[in-house]
Design a protein around this motif. Structure first.
Motif, PDB file in Angstrom:
ATOM      1  N   ALA A   1       0.795  -1.228   0.000  1.00 41.02           N
ATOM      2  CA  ALA A   1       0.000   0.000   0.000  1.00 41.02           C
ATOM      3  C   ALA A   1       0.826   1.276   0.000  1.00 41.02           C
ATOM      4  N   ALA A   2       2.097   1.210   0.414  1.00 41.59           N
ATOM      5  CA  ALA A   2       2.917   2.423   0.512  1.00 41.59           C
ATOM      6  C   ALA A   2       4.351   2.108   0.108  1.00 41.59           C
TER       7      ALA A   2
ATOM      8  N   VAL B   1      -4.717   6.322  -0.928  1.00 40.18           N
ATOM      9  CA  VAL B   1      -5.096   4.959  -1.316  1.00 40.18           C
ATOM     10  C   VAL B   1      -6.567   4.719  -1.010  1.00 40.18           C
ATOM     11  N   TYR B   2      -7.014   5.223   0.119  1.00 38.78           N
ATOM     12  CA  TYR B   2      -8.440   5.172   0.482  1.00 38.78           C
ATOM     13  C   TYR B   2      -9.279   5.836  -0.602  1.00 38.78           C
TER      14      TYR B   2
ATOM     15  N   LEU C   1      -6.920   0.373   8.557  1.00 43.11           N
ATOM     16  CA  LEU C   1      -6.005  -0.408   9.389  1.00 43.11           C
ATOM     17  C   LEU C   1      -4.821  -0.803   8.529  1.00 43.11           C
ATOM     18  N   TYR C   2      -3.641  -0.311   8.896  1.00 44.12           N
ATOM     19  CA  TYR C   2      -2.426  -0.543   8.115  1.00 44.12           C
ATOM     20  C   TYR C   2      -1.438  -1.298   8.973  1.00 44.12           C
TER      21      TYR C   2
ATOM     22  N   ASN D   1       2.998  -4.059   5.140  1.00 39.91           N
ATOM     23  CA  ASN D   1       2.617  -3.057   4.145  1.00 39.91           C
ATOM     24  C   ASN D   1       1.257  -3.353   3.515  1.00 39.91           C
ATOM     25  N   THR D   2       0.319  -3.835   4.343  1.00 39.47           N
ATOM     26  CA  THR D   2      -1.045  -4.107   3.892  1.00 39.47           C
ATOM     27  C   THR D   2      -2.001  -3.082   4.496  1.00 39.47           C
ATOM     28  N   LEU D   3      -2.903  -2.580   3.671  1.00 38.10           N
ATOM     29  CA  LEU D   3      -3.936  -1.650   4.133  1.00 38.10           C
ATOM     30  C   LEU D   3      -5.296  -2.319   4.036  1.00 38.10           C
TER      31      LEU D   3
END
Length: 287
Positions: free
Chosen positions: A52-53, A143-144, A200-201, A227-229
């Motif tokens: 995600a980042a 990302v949201y 939640l990251y 690194n998971t969202l």
């Protein structure tokens, strides 16, 4: 993103309180690149995004948050897995399980010593470290927006009702929670804006196992890796798996950080930072 649907089922709250997730609580296990929608109304239940980042953002943020591993909290409600208890002579105050968790960003007045809306202690006292976390939060907010644009629009609309002094700039969030290797028992989040999604990251160091999140009302287990969202409805019951572990001594050979991002509903009642300072002084009888 893979799109799937799930049907909401009734769960008995008393069967969930003060316990962690088990295999009997889910039928479907999902991994990154998946969006789950309610089969009846099409609303997003959760969206799981891996990678995600960029490392240039999450590595500095991880270092800042990892240093908080010895800071504990006894006010996390059902999250710690035991009922609140009286631990000292005073019977006026109860305490939950001691967990390695802090709140950062801003928070509304809660009475007592917290007589006004205020910045949380950690980010107030550690602006450089907080700046590293904020850069990551701003990216994850983007990302949201990309993966749940209508829910993001709802969140931004709500954020417009909050004085800018209390927002994490460039995001619709007022507040974050930072957890260090804390396994969450079943709980629902309270006080957060209900029209959007919670974020939640997760970041990990070393080998961690089975820190997945289960949402029993949709019978789903979400695989949470480094690194998971996860975008999800935090007002539904959720918990980590009961066998959540790591290889090595806690906080040394392994660590698992979860960063939760949200907006507090009562922050719409806050004035500017200066107005809240004056309000606090008046309530304390100092002016």
């Amino acid at each position: 993103m893979k799109q799937i649907t799930a049907k909401k089922v009734y769960v008995v709250p008393d069967d969930l309180k003060f316990r962690f997730a088990e295999d009997r609580d889910y039928d479907l296990s999902i991994s990154g690149g998946t969006v789950v929608r309610d089969v009846d109304n099409g609303e997003i239940v959760l969206a799981l995004i891996d990678n995600a980042a960029p490392a240039s953002l999450y590595n500095p943020a991880f270092s800042a948050m990892y240093k908080l591993r010895n800071t504990t909290n006894t006010n996390r409600g059902n999250y710690g897995g035991i009922p609140r208890q009286h631990r000292y002579r005073s019977l006026k105050t109860t305490y939950g399980a001691k967990v390695s968790s802090i709140t950062a960003g801003a928070f509304e007045s809660q009475g007592g010593r917290a007589r006004c809306c205020r910045q949380c202690a950690w980010n107030r006292d550690n602006p450089k470290a907080w700046g590293k976390v904020k850069k990551l939060v701003r990216h994850l907010g983007g990302v949201y927006k990309q993966h749940a644009p209508s829910k993001y629009a709802n969140s931004m609309g709500f954020a417009e009702k909050i004085h800018p002094d209390w927002l994490i700039s460039g995001t619709p969030f007022t507040t974050t929670t930072i957890n260090n290797s804390v396994k969450a028992a079943y709980h629902t989040d309270t006080g957060d804006f209900k029209g959007g999604l919670g974020l939640l990251y997760t970041l990990t160091k070393g080998v961690v196992m089975n820190w997945d999140l289960v949402m029993p009302e949709y019978r789903i287990r979400a695989k949470l890796k480094n690194n998971t969202l996860l975008l999800f409805n935090p007002h539904l019951w959720h918990a980590n798996m009961t066998e959540s572990t790591g290889l090595g001594e806690k906080n040394k050979q392994y660590s698992r950080i979860s960063l939760v991002m949200y907006a507090r509903e009562k922050m719409t009642e806050c004035g500017s930072a200066q107005e809240e300072i004056q309000k606090g002084k008046m309530r304390a009888g100092s002016v």
